[in-house]
Design a protein around this motif. Structure first.
Motif, mmCIF file in Angstrom:
data_model
loop_
_atom_site.group_PDB
_atom_site.id
_atom_site.type_symbol
_atom_site.label_atom_id
_atom_site.label_comp_id
_atom_site.label_asym_id
_atom_site.label_seq_id
_atom_site.Cartn_x
_atom_site.Cartn_y
_atom_site.Cartn_z
ATOM 1 N N CYS A 88 -6.777 -0.120 1.520
ATOM 2 C CA CYS A 88 -7.966 -0.228 2.371
ATOM 3 C C CYS A 88 -9.224 0.264 1.674
ATOM 4 O O CYS A 88 -10.330 0.059 2.169
ATOM 5 C CB CYS A 88 -7.762 0.538 3.677
ATOM 6 S SG CYS A 88 -7.476 2.310 3.438
ATOM 7 N N CYS A 110 0.835 -1.206 0.000
ATOM 8 C CA CYS A 110 0.000 0.000 0.000
ATOM 9 C C CYS A 110 0.869 1.255 0.000
ATOM 10 O O CYS A 110 1.851 1.338 0.749
ATOM 11 C CB CYS A 110 -0.903 -0.008 1.238
ATOM 12 S SG CYS A 110 -2.005 1.425 1.335
ATOM 13 N N TYR A 160 -4.196 2.999 -2.286
ATOM 14 C CA TYR A 160 -4.908 2.821 -1.019
ATOM 15 C C TYR A 160 -5.498 1.421 -0.973
ATOM 16 O O TYR A 160 -6.580 1.179 -1.501
ATOM 17 C CB TYR A 160 -6.026 3.856 -0.861
ATOM 18 C CG TYR A 160 -5.546 5.282 -0.731
ATOM 19 C CD1 TYR A 160 -4.978 5.740 0.458
ATOM 20 C CD2 TYR A 160 -5.657 6.165 -1.801
ATOM 21 C CE1 TYR A 160 -4.532 7.054 0.574
ATOM 22 C CE2 TYR A 160 -5.220 7.479 -1.690
ATOM 23 C CZ TYR A 160 -4.659 7.916 -0.500
ATOM 24 O OH TYR A 160 -4.218 9.203 -0.395
ATOM 25 N N ALA A 164 1.241 -2.353 4.904
ATOM 26 C CA ALA A 164 0.499 -1.093 4.946
ATOM 27 C C ALA A 164 0.724 -0.421 6.299
ATOM 28 O O ALA A 164 1.869 -0.278 6.734
ATOM 29 C CB ALA A 164 -0.988 -1.367 4.683
ATOM 30 N N CYS A 165 -0.395 -0.069 6.956
ATOM 31 C CA CYS A 165 -0.328 0.614 8.248
ATOM 32 C C CYS A 165 -0.428 -0.395 9.386
ATOM 33 O O CYS A 165 -0.229 -1.587 9.202
ATOM 34 C CB CYS A 165 -1.451 1.644 8.331
ATOM 35 S SG CYS A 165 -3.092 0.906 8.078
ATOM 36 N N ASN A 171 3.533 -3.850 9.125
ATOM 37 C CA ASN A 171 3.348 -2.423 9.386
ATOM 38 C C ASN A 171 4.576 -1.642 8.917
ATOM 39 O O ASN A 171 5.565 -1.528 9.630
ATOM 40 C CB ASN A 171 3.116 -2.208 10.882
ATOM 41 C CG ASN A 171 2.842 -0.752 11.218
ATOM 42 O OD1 ASN A 171 2.839 0.113 10.349
ATOM 43 N ND2 ASN A 171 2.610 -0.477 12.492
ATOM 44 N N CYS A 209 -0.463 4.186 0.789
ATOM 45 C CA CYS A 209 -1.049 5.044 1.840
ATOM 46 C C CYS A 209 -0.866 6.512 1.457
ATOM 47 O O CYS A 209 -0.386 7.327 2.251
ATOM 48 C CB CYS A 209 -0.446 4.752 3.204
ATOM 49 S SG CYS A 209 -1.420 5.420 4.578
ATOM 50 N N ASN A 261 2.131 8.714 2.657
ATOM 51 C CA ASN A 261 2.592 8.333 3.990
ATOM 52 C C ASN A 261 3.689 7.276 3.910
ATOM 53 O O ASN A 261 4.675 7.318 4.649
ATOM 54 C CB ASN A 261 1.429 7.800 4.829
ATOM 55 C CG ASN A 261 0.585 8.904 5.410
ATOM 56 O OD1 ASN A 261 1.053 9.711 6.194
ATOM 57 N ND2 ASN A 261 -0.669 8.967 4.995
ATOM 58 N N HIS A 321 -6.417 -1.657 10.328
ATOM 59 C CA HIS A 321 -7.058 -2.282 9.172
ATOM 60 C C HIS A 321 -6.895 -3.795 9.064
ATOM 61 O O HIS A 321 -7.201 -4.366 8.019
ATOM 62 C CB HIS A 321 -6.556 -1.622 7.883
ATOM 63 C CG HIS A 321 -7.179 -0.287 7.619
ATOM 64 N ND1 HIS A 321 -8.548 -0.123 7.514
ATOM 65 C CD2 HIS A 321 -6.631 0.941 7.469
ATOM 66 C CE1 HIS A 321 -8.816 1.161 7.279
ATOM 67 N NE2 HIS A 321 -7.671 1.820 7.262
ATOM 68 N N ARG A 376 4.237 1.555 7.777
ATOM 69 C CA ARG A 376 3.980 2.990 7.930
ATOM 70 C C ARG A 376 4.531 3.476 9.276
ATOM 71 O O ARG A 376 5.502 4.232 9.326
ATOM 72 C CB ARG A 376 2.484 3.295 7.827
ATOM 73 C CG ARG A 376 2.189 4.796 7.779
ATOM 74 C CD ARG A 376 0.714 5.086 7.640
ATOM 75 N NE ARG A 376 -0.030 4.781 8.870
ATOM 76 C CZ ARG A 376 -1.330 5.039 9.043
ATOM 77 N NH1 ARG A 376 -2.019 5.573 8.032
ATOM 78 N NH2 ARG A 376 -1.930 4.752 10.172
#
Length: 664
Positions: free
Chosen positions: A49, A14, A47, A73-74, A101, A16, A19, A79, A103
């Motif tokens: 998500c 992702c 994105y 991603a985050c 993770n 993001c 970010n 999520h 991010r």
């Protein structure tokens, strides 16, 4: 789940927005993923998500026969459920999804792009290695008892109770004081509209008392909580009131007939500014409208001798019961809302302000009672000698924004100081000074109220008060008049302001028993001591303990509108859980391999959720899956290695470590 013997892993990177992509080379990361063992597909998208991102995952699972999914991603806290749900809709077991993770753990903490990309590769490799060892797990559900316990009878507890009760659900409202109403019942007016606090609150208090779906337990405290979300067993201690609430009609004749002809003891509700008898009502509008006997000051209960004129006045109603003992009631509930409120900061340790030393230095809550028509002076602002002040000062941020006490801002102090300035000036005509650091008015109508108070002629001096002392009289003797020394930063000078009365705008702080409440309900606390929500944005009324919700100032300092809004949100969450009829339990729980368990009992004291018990016949530990929250404490502490946790087996963790180490 797609039946296959080999791992077919799909990796999704992702962006993001910027970010992640602003620091990490996402194209290079996706290309790296394609070379990892077991990966058959790797894509990057802006994105993941979003609906198109989720649809991409669903389509690839169906078309490419994926049996594992990794999303870089985050934080999984945000999520993980989103991507698990997407996988489940495509027919894949949701617990065959792993998030990396990159991010919070990479992009936000690493400024060098090459280093960030290398770290992201290691995180991704660890996730791919780990997900290969994941197993399909089944969700578990438990039924919910359709009853809510609300701890605290202030405006937050009252509003939540009425919201839930009006929806047809049973509520048990527990309040430790003899009356509900909380701090709001002490106020005369509320900012910024200056509505009468009693006019707003009293009807709600009466409605709570009379509501058929609410069982109100005042002068009571929660003693013990056991069970788990949906099926909590609560023991409530009802302290002896020495007056039967069912028999008492609230005539108050017993108070008039007490052998103490005049009130003698400080009234706690009036902040000690008024006196009461051993049998008393906290304030005239108290709910329930039933007196209470103080066992420490009642002659019969403390020394065993009294004429019992109060009993004679009660007559045939026979409401008095001096043999009454504390009683324990047991209740089964499905959800708990904690609304225990706050307490005012005690300014006594701040010696420079003279609180407790000079008679005419007051805490803000004391002045609230003076202003109240049902207060000790019937709404008149009078000093302790009975005179009316002509010059009044209000010092902001007492205990707030102070590294020696509380570093946080209490949010309401500026506005209630402005309210007190307006009311004191309106009732006395006094010259009023506000000593402030900054004026903070971030609410609907707040700035307009600030401007109104300025137009009314209230003086505002920006600067900290350094000292409060008594003025010297004509003969060199100290008078009751106070002199405040303040560093006026706008005029760039030290000023001395003579005053008759000084009001300290005290901070809002956690209650002194908040740690006991936290442990009882298995909640967490913030660094300030307030109860901690599960997530400040996505779950502001939930706690880490499923089924335990927060409302009001016990979570953080807030004004009445925000308190009511949060209470409504907590009530909505409680109703959503109850109406669902059952609650899903995460399967990442621990279990015991009985063949390896030595029965050493080490784990029993380690579990913060009391989920572990001991089966005496087999001499082994047993874990209640409904109570287990998957924290892993028992797994790490078991000396025999007999406790295993789903999704966190030793093999999975070793795989993850090997994945990181191989590519670092």
């Amino acid at each position: 789940m797609i039946a296959t013997d080999e791992s077919r892993i799909g990796v999704y990177v992702c962006h993001c927005g910027t970010n992640i992509a602003g620091v990490v080379n996402v194209e290079e990361l996706a290309a790296f993923a394609r070379e990892l063992p077991g990966v058959v597909l790797a894509k990057e998208y802006k994105y993941m998500c979003s609906d198109p991102g989720q649809e991409m995952i669903k389509r690839d699972i169906a078309e490419q026969g994926l049996n594992r999914v990794v999303v870089t991603a985050c934080s999984p806290l945000l999520h993980e459920k989103t991507f698990r749900h997407a996988a489940e809709e495509a027919g894949l077991n949701p617990f065959l999804v792993q998030m990396a993770n990159i991010r919070e753990h990479v992009a936000w903490v690493t400024s060098d792009a090459d280093l960030a990309t290398a770290k992201a590769k290691a995180q991704l490799a660890a996730a791919v290695r780990r997900v290969s060892g994941h197993e399909s797990l089944d969700r578990q559900f438990v039924n919910i008892t359709p009853r809510v316990l609300i701890v605290g009878g202030g405006i937050a507890g009252i509003h939540a109770a009425l919201t839930i009760a009006n929806a047809g659900k049973e509520v048990i409202l527990v309040e430790r004081e003899p009356t509900i109403g909380g701090h709001m019942a002490m106020f005369d007016k509320t900012f910024p509209t200056l509505d009468c606090a009693a006019c707003i609150l009293t009807p709600k208090m009466t409605t709570v008392k009379d509501h058929p779906n609410i069982k109100m337990l005042t002068h009571s405290e929660v003693d013990e909580v056991s069970g788990s979300v949906g099926n909590l067993k609560v023991k409530v201690r009802r302290h002896a009131r020495f007056i039967d609430e069912e028999k008492c009609v609230g005539c108050m004749q017993c108070i008039d007939a007490c052998v103490f002809k005049k009130p003698k003891f400080p009234n706690e509700f009036d902040q000690g500014l008024a006196l009461r008898k051993p049998v008393y009502m906290p304030f005239p509008q108290a709910v329930p409208p039933v007196p209470i006997v103080d066992p420490e000051t009642c002659l019969l209960l403390s020394v065993g001798k009294c004429k019992q004129t109060c009993v004679e006045a009660c007559g045939d109603r026979e409401a008095f019961d001096f043999d009454q003992q504390d009683q324990i009631e047991e209740h089964e509930v499905g959800v708990v809302i904690v609304a225990t409120g706050f307490q005012g900061f005690d300014p006594t340790p701040m010696l420079q302000y003279g609180y407790g030393k000079y008679d005419n230095v007051y805490a803000a809550l004391e002045v609230e009672r003076l202003l109240n028509a049902a207060g000790p002076t019937e709404g008149k602002v009078l000093l302790r000698d009975g005179s009316t002040p002509k010059r009044v000062g209000i010092v902001h941020c007492i205990g707030s924004r102070d590294k020696n006490h509380h570093e946080y801002c209490s949010r309401v102090c500026c506005m209630y100081s402005l309210k007190l300035a307006h009311l004191v000036r309106d009732k006395t005509g006094a010259e009023v000074y506000n000593f402030y650091i900054d004026i903070r008015t971030p609410g609907k109508g707040f700035e307009e109220f600030y401007e109104r108070v300025q137009r009314e002629g209230v003086n505002f001096i920006r600067g900290k008060v350094g000292e409060v002392r008594r003025a010297s009289g004509d003969n060199g003797e100290q008078s009751q008049e106070l002199v405040v020394t303040v560093d006026d930063t706008l005029r760039d000078e030290i000023r001395e302001i003579p005053l008759d009365m000084l009001i300290l705008a005290q901070a809002l702080e956690p209650r002194d028993n908040s740690n006991d409440v936290r442990r009882m309900f298995n909640m967490s606390c913030s660094t300030e001591g307030f109860f901690l929500e599960k997530h400040p944005k996505l779950a502001p009324v939930n706690t880490v303990n499923d089924g335990v919700l927060l409302a009001g100032a016990c979570q953080s300092p807030k004004d009445i509108p925000d308190t009511v809004a949060q209470a409504g949100a907590a009530a909505g969450e409680a109703l959503a859980l109850i109406d669902c009829g059952r609650v899903e339990l995460e399967p990442n729980t621990a279990f015991v391999d009985e063949e390896l368990c030595s029965g050493c009992k080490t784990c029993l004291g380690l579990c913060p959720y009391n989920a572990i018990s001991r089966e005496e016949e087999k001499n082994v530990a047993v874990i209640d899956g409904a109570l287990c929250k998957g924290c892993g404490t028992c797994v790490a502490g078991c000396p025999s290695g007999a406790i295993i946790q789903h999704l966190f087996t030793d093999e999975q963790i070793y795989d993850e470590i090997e994945g990181i180490m191989h590519y670092v």
